[in-house]
Design a protein around this motif. Sequence first.
Motif, PDB file in Angstrom:
ATOM      1  N   SER A 139      -5.636  22.262  -1.667  1.00 37.72           N
ATOM      2  CA  SER A 139      -5.716  22.733  -1.474  1.00 37.72           C
ATOM      3  C   SER A 139      -5.267  22.103  -0.284  1.00 37.72           C
ATOM      4  O   SER A 139      -4.872  22.421   0.976  1.00 37.72           O
ATOM      5  CB  SER A 139      -7.297  23.498  -0.722  1.00 37.72           C
ATOM      6  N   SER A 140      -4.465  21.174   0.681  1.00 42.26           N
ATOM      7  CA  SER A 140      -3.617  20.549   1.177  1.00 42.26           C
ATOM      8  C   SER A 140      -2.434  20.566   0.723  1.00 42.26           C
ATOM      9  O   SER A 140      -1.590  19.270   0.848  1.00 42.26           O
ATOM     10  CB  SER A 140      -4.762  19.054   1.261  1.00 42.26           C
ATOM     11  N   GLY A 141      -2.095  21.336   0.317  1.00 42.22           N
ATOM     12  CA  GLY A 141      -0.711  21.954  -0.701  1.00 42.22           C
ATOM     13  C   GLY A 141       0.164  21.724  -0.085  1.00 42.22           C
ATOM     14  O   GLY A 141       1.326  21.332  -0.129  1.00 42.22           O
TER      15      GLY A 141
ATOM     16  N   SER B 130      -4.599  14.732  -9.066  1.00 43.82           N
ATOM     17  CA  SER B 130      -4.974  16.075  -7.600  1.00 43.82           C
ATOM     18  C   SER B 130      -4.749  17.379  -8.730  1.00 43.82           C
ATOM     19  O   SER B 130      -5.239  17.355  -9.797  1.00 43.82           O
ATOM     20  CB  SER B 130      -3.947  16.093  -6.732  1.00 43.82           C
ATOM     21  N   ALA B 131      -6.338  18.141  -8.066  1.00 41.56           N
ATOM     22  CA  ALA B 131      -6.487  19.547  -8.910  1.00 41.56           C
ATOM     23  C   ALA B 131      -6.990  20.463  -7.991  1.00 41.56           C
ATOM     24  O   ALA B 131      -6.567  20.917  -6.777  1.00 41.56           O
ATOM     25  CB  ALA B 131      -7.988  18.479  -9.537  1.00 41.56           C
ATOM     26  N   GLY B 132      -7.510  20.700  -8.286  1.00 51.18           N
ATOM     27  CA  GLY B 132      -7.388  22.496  -6.967  1.00 51.18           C
ATOM     28  C   GLY B 132      -8.428  23.483  -7.986  1.00 51.18           C
ATOM     29  O   GLY B 132      -9.057  23.276  -9.418  1.00 51.18           O
TER      30      GLY B 132
ATOM     31  N   VAL C 247       1.413  -1.263  -0.375  1.00 55.68           N
ATOM     32  CA  VAL C 247       0.209   0.047   0.063  1.00 55.68           C
ATOM     33  C   VAL C 247       1.106   0.971   0.091  1.00 55.68           C
ATOM     34  O   VAL C 247       1.338   1.482   1.217  1.00 55.68           O
ATOM     35  CB  VAL C 247      -0.950   0.265   0.695  1.00 55.68           C
ATOM     36  N   PRO C 248       1.229   1.731  -1.022  1.00 54.35           N
ATOM     37  CA  PRO C 248       1.901   2.922  -1.429  1.00 54.35           C
ATOM     38  C   PRO C 248       1.538   4.133  -0.506  1.00 54.35           C
ATOM     39  O   PRO C 248       0.264   4.008  -0.546  1.00 54.35           O
ATOM     40  CB  PRO C 248       2.242   3.345  -3.062  1.00 54.35           C
ATOM     41  N   ARG C 249       2.789   5.240  -0.407  1.00 56.78           N
ATOM     42  CA  ARG C 249       1.339   6.552   0.753  1.00 56.78           C
ATOM     43  C   ARG C 249       2.630   7.403   0.784  1.00 56.78           C
ATOM     44  O   ARG C 249       3.651   6.728   0.956  1.00 56.78           O
ATOM     45  CB  ARG C 249       1.094   5.468   1.980  1.00 56.78           C
ATOM     46  N   SER C 250       2.074   8.394   0.491  1.00 51.08           N
ATOM     47  CA  SER C 250       3.315  10.214   0.998  1.00 51.08           C
ATOM     48  C   SER C 250       2.693  10.496   1.789  1.00 51.08           C
ATOM     49  O   SER C 250       2.975   9.684   3.118  1.00 51.08           O
ATOM     50  CB  SER C 250       3.335  10.559  -0.533  1.00 51.08           C
ATOM     51  N   ALA C 251       1.845  11.770   1.635  1.00 55.03           N
ATOM     52  CA  ALA C 251       1.084  12.460   3.070  1.00 55.03           C
ATOM     53  C   ALA C 251       0.269  11.853   3.850  1.00 55.03           C
ATOM     54  O   ALA C 251      -0.174  12.126   4.870  1.00 55.03           O
ATOM     55  CB  ALA C 251       1.087  14.170   2.332  1.00 55.03           C
ATOM     56  N   GLY C 252      -0.574  11.203   3.261  1.00 53.98           N
ATOM     57  CA  GLY C 252      -1.348  10.587   4.130  1.00 53.98           C
ATOM     58  C   GLY C 252      -2.541  11.740   4.107  1.00 53.98           C
ATOM     59  O   GLY C 252      -4.095  11.117   4.777  1.00 53.98           O
ATOM     60  N   THR C 253      -3.022  12.302   2.790  1.00 56.23           N
ATOM     61  CA  THR C 253      -4.274  13.053   3.015  1.00 56.23           C
ATOM     62  C   THR C 253      -5.589  12.998   2.184  1.00 56.23           C
ATOM     63  O   THR C 253      -6.837  13.726   1.897  1.00 56.23           O
ATOM     64  CB  THR C 253      -3.852  14.405   2.621  1.00 56.23           C
ATOM     65  N   GLY C 254      -4.469  11.589   1.163  1.00 56.31           N
ATOM     66  CA  GLY C 254      -5.936  11.512   0.427  1.00 56.31           C
ATOM     67  C   GLY C 254      -7.543  10.766   0.935  1.00 56.31           C
ATOM     68  O   GLY C 254      -6.694  10.256   2.277  1.00 56.31           O
ATOM     69  N   MET C 255      -8.425  11.147   0.200  1.00 55.58           N
ATOM     70  CA  MET C 255      -9.782  11.362   1.303  1.00 55.58           C
ATOM     71  C   MET C 255     -10.321   9.699   0.905  1.00 55.58           C
ATOM     72  O   MET C 255     -10.318   9.381   2.226  1.00 55.58           O
ATOM     73  CB  MET C 255     -10.425  12.255   0.293  1.00 55.58           C
TER      74      MET C 255
HETATM   75  C1  LIG Z   1      -8.562  19.317   3.508  1.00 52.55           C
HETATM   76  C2  LIG Z   1      -7.972  18.352   2.749  1.00 52.55           C
HETATM   77  C3  LIG Z   1      -8.273  19.793   1.938  1.00 52.55           C
HETATM   78  C4  LIG Z   1      -7.475  18.826   0.107  1.00 52.55           C
HETATM   79  N1  LIG Z   1      -7.883  19.351  -1.257  1.00 52.55           N
HETATM   80  C5  LIG Z   1      -7.687  18.899  -2.058  1.00 52.55           C
HETATM   81  C6  LIG Z   1      -7.863  19.621  -3.432  1.00 52.55           C
HETATM   82  O1  LIG Z   1      -8.287  20.834  -3.345  1.00 52.55           O
HETATM   83  N2  LIG Z   1      -7.656  18.715  -4.353  1.00 52.55           N
HETATM   84  C7  LIG Z   1      -7.696  17.504  -4.013  1.00 52.55           C
HETATM   85  O2  LIG Z   1      -7.122  16.782  -5.788  1.00 52.55           O
HETATM   86  N3  LIG Z   1      -7.043  16.818  -3.678  1.00 52.55           N
HETATM   87  C8  LIG Z   1      -7.076  17.336  -1.937  1.00 52.55           C
HETATM   88  N4  LIG Z   1      -7.088  17.216  -0.575  1.00 52.55           N
HETATM   89  C9  LIG Z   1      -7.119  15.486  -1.094  1.00 52.55           C
HETATM   90  C10 LIG Z   1      -5.722  15.110  -1.174  1.00 52.55           C
HETATM   91  O3  LIG Z   1      -5.046  15.677  -0.859  1.00 52.55           O
HETATM   92  C11 LIG Z   1      -4.654  14.786  -2.107  1.00 52.55           C
HETATM   93  O4  LIG Z   1      -5.805  13.920  -2.762  1.00 52.55           O
HETATM   94  C12 LIG Z   1      -3.247  14.425  -2.608  1.00 52.55           C
HETATM   95  O5  LIG Z   1      -2.797  14.545  -3.330  1.00 52.55           O
HETATM   96  C13 LIG Z   1      -2.661  13.480  -1.735  1.00 52.55           C
HETATM   97  O6  LIG Z   1      -1.233  13.609  -1.628  1.00 52.55           O
HETATM   98  P1  LIG Z   1      -0.518  12.389  -0.744  1.00 52.55           P
HETATM   99  O7  LIG Z   1       0.883  12.342  -1.190  1.00 52.55           O
HETATM  100  O8  LIG Z   1      -1.593  12.612   1.011  1.00 52.55           O
HETATM  101  O9  LIG Z   1      -0.968  11.053  -1.392  1.00 52.55           O
HETATM  102  P2  LIG Z   1      -1.048   9.757  -0.067  1.00 52.55           P
HETATM  103  O10 LIG Z   1      -2.897   9.951   0.784  1.00 52.55           O
HETATM  104  O11 LIG Z   1      -0.486   9.763   1.088  1.00 52.55           O
HETATM  105  O12 LIG Z   1      -1.631   8.783  -1.232  1.00 52.55           O
HETATM  106  C14 LIG Z   1      -2.756   9.294  -2.571  1.00 52.55           C
HETATM  107  C15 LIG Z   1      -2.752   8.074  -3.336  1.00 52.55           C
HETATM  108  O13 LIG Z   1      -1.874   7.343  -4.339  1.00 52.55           O
HETATM  109  C16 LIG Z   1      -1.063   6.932  -3.692  1.00 52.55           C
HETATM  110  N5  LIG Z   1       0.639   7.240  -3.988  1.00 52.55           N
HETATM  111  C17 LIG Z   1       1.255   8.064  -3.050  1.00 52.55           C
HETATM  112  N6  LIG Z   1       2.859   7.959  -2.614  1.00 52.55           N
HETATM  113  C18 LIG Z   1       2.624   6.517  -4.275  1.00 52.55           C
HETATM  114  C19 LIG Z   1       3.719   6.887  -4.784  1.00 52.55           C
HETATM  115  N7  LIG Z   1       5.016   7.186  -4.903  1.00 52.55           N
HETATM  116  N8  LIG Z   1       3.819   5.733  -6.226  1.00 52.55           N
HETATM  117  C20 LIG Z   1       2.003   5.345  -6.138  1.00 52.55           C
HETATM  118  N9  LIG Z   1       1.556   5.658  -5.675  1.00 52.55           N
HETATM  119  C21 LIG Z   1       1.713   6.767  -4.064  1.00 52.55           C
HETATM  120  C22 LIG Z   1      -1.459   6.374  -2.026  1.00 52.55           C
HETATM  121  O14 LIG Z   1      -1.721   4.565  -2.778  1.00 52.55           O
HETATM  122  C23 LIG Z   1      -2.629   6.798  -2.985  1.00 52.55           C
HETATM  123  O15 LIG Z   1      -3.440   5.426  -3.377  1.00 52.55           O
HETATM  124  C24 LIG Z   1      -7.418  17.953   0.032  1.00 52.55           C
HETATM  125  C25 LIG Z   1      -7.167  16.393   1.142  1.00 52.55           C
HETATM  126  C26 LIG Z   1      -7.905  16.894   2.504  1.00 52.55           C
HETATM  127  C27 LIG Z   1      -8.004  16.404   3.603  1.00 52.55           C
END
Ligand SMILES: Cc1cc2nc3c(=O)[nH]c(=O)nc-3n(C[C@H](O)[C@H](O)[C@H](O)COP(=O)(O)OP(=O)(O)OC[C@H]3O[C@@H](n4cnc5c(N)ncnc54)[C@H](O)[C@@H]3O)c2cc1C
Length: 523
Positions: free
Chosen positions: A135-137, A150-152, A70-78
């Motif tokens: 907006s989670s940038g 992702s988009a915004g 289960v790959p993961r970067s910051a964990g903000t994915g919904m």
């Molecule tokens: C308050 C808030 C606001 C948000 N606003 C927006 C917004 O405006 N627009 C938007 O699009 N999203 C938004 N999001 C959702 C989220 O922030 C995005 O989807 C973001 O790009 C996820 O990045 P992350 O690093 O947290 O990824 P993670 O949550 O860690 O992972 C997301 C997905 O990517 C996969 N993944 C991660 N790293 C890799 C890798 N290296 N290789 C392959 N797969 C990988 C994971 O398996 C998972 O499926 C928001 C979330 C929050 C909590």
Amino acid sequence: MTESSKHPEAFPAPPAGFRGAFSVEEARRTEFSEHSGILRSVPSAVAVPEDADDVAAVVRWAAENGLALVPRSAGTGMPGGNIGPGVALNLMTNFRRIEPVDAERRTVRLQPGATLAEVNAAAAAHGLHFPPDPSSGARAAFGGLIANNSAGSHTVRYGATRRWIESVDVVLADGSRATATRGTPVDAPRLREILARVDALLAEHREAIDRDWPRVRKNSSGYALREYLESGDAVDLLVGSEGTLALVTAATARLDRIRPCRGLALLEFTDLEAAGAAVHRILELDPATCEMIDRTFIDLVRDSGEDPGYPLREGLEAILFVEVEGDSRAQVADELGRVERAMTGVADRVSLAVDKEQQERFWHVRHAASPLIARMAGQRVSMQFIEDGVVPVDRLADYIRLLRATLARHGLPAVIFGHAGDGNLHVNPLVDVTKPGWREDAEAVVYEVAEGVAALGGTMAGEHGDGRLRAPLLRTIWGDEIADVFRAVKEIFDPAGMLNPGVILPLPGQRPLDAIKYAVVGR
Ligand SMILES: Cc1cc2nc3c(=O)[nH]c(=O)nc-3n(C[C@H](O)[C@H](O)[C@H](O)COP(=O)(O)OP(=O)(O)OC[C@H]3O[C@@H](n4cnc5c(N)ncnc54)[C@H](O)[C@@H]3O)c2cc1C
């Protein structure tokens, strides 16, 4: 995959030659069980690779031992693509590097743990930025941005992440490494072989893909087959694949010039239909944003008794926030004038903001709801389970009506807002978790909204991805033929199903709220 039944103590030793950290300790696994959404799932182990070679070693080891990753970067994915019962693969901690910006080519090489804010800080020194702006940038990293496409709010003008990714370095499910670069044939033999099989598959289904593909302006559901068919670039297929086809270990992102001046128009509507029609007219003006809050949101802010900094009249159905941008104040004033003229007689009231302070006051209305929802007293919890639907822009008013009717039928108040210019709305139902049956109600809402969105020609994920939450909706949204093609693509890339199983494609019997983190009363 059998890993979920494996007791952590019985876990195979970490891969030979692996230089990173590896843990089966409960505390460490618990850390990776949570994410920003509503689900929770404890991984069986946590691996923290040092570099791409380490990632390849983990993949080979997982394949040999029948484990899921289960790959993961910051964990903000919904929607829970970042959690699961497999081995959590931390691609954040040791993947933070950002190479010097190539200002001439407007590109930057980065690793998947680099956050959007960090990349933008590096780019700003050259007057550049990465235009898609989730907006989670501040926290979200490029691994997630790329995986979710992702988009915004500025995507209405600049598109989502896919458009801005030039190349990706990946580790494939057999542990081999490959690079995909736009406009360049793929060198790596395994990826070449995979793409040849995908191409043959898509050729057989081209008609259905052309005919049935949702006519939405942006999409993060399923695999981007149409975009890949159009460009022939593997980058298009890999972006948005949510860690289910390959693991991203590096990427080249394209950057764009920062426009220094902005202006904002705030448009009030007492008629939902008029607001929907206005979005169409606004799009012709190529705005930088076209955001919306609906009646539910306006009422919440007004009834809170807090001063939103802008008078919110009774009877408003929607407010649009249309931002324009340019190189000078004069250009911005000119653009705002065009918006005002186009909206005269369409919106009930048009207010313009040229100076920064006034713009911030207007935006404050848009940003006021989140803290209010978070502070809401009582037993209601704001849950994101239909938070990302997207429909063709001309069906926006229909979509809002569908949402309101479905939520009302199930007695769920909700707040609706989002990226109207892209037909993408965020919906936060406020769920009373002390009420028996709340989970069944919530799941019924998910399925009913999905049926409605499919009928409107949209998908359930405009920018957040399908994750685990929406994987069970795949057939409802995409229909049988395209859903079968998605599965066949997955099997070509990942025959053993070890990369993020249960994400995008459902496992047998999987339901949207299986891993919900809130306690269910009466159980
Ligand atoms: C308050 C808030 C606001 C948000 N606003 C927006 C917004 O405006 N627009 C938007 O699009 N999203 C938004 N999001 C959702 C989220 O922030 C995005 O989807 C973001 O790009 C996820 O990045 P992350 O690093 O947290 O990824 P993670 O949550 O860690 O992972 C997301 C997905 O990517 C996969 N993944 C991660 N790293 C890799 C890798 N290296 N290789 C392959 N797969 C990988 C994971 O398996 C998972 O499926 C928001 C979330 C929050 C909590």
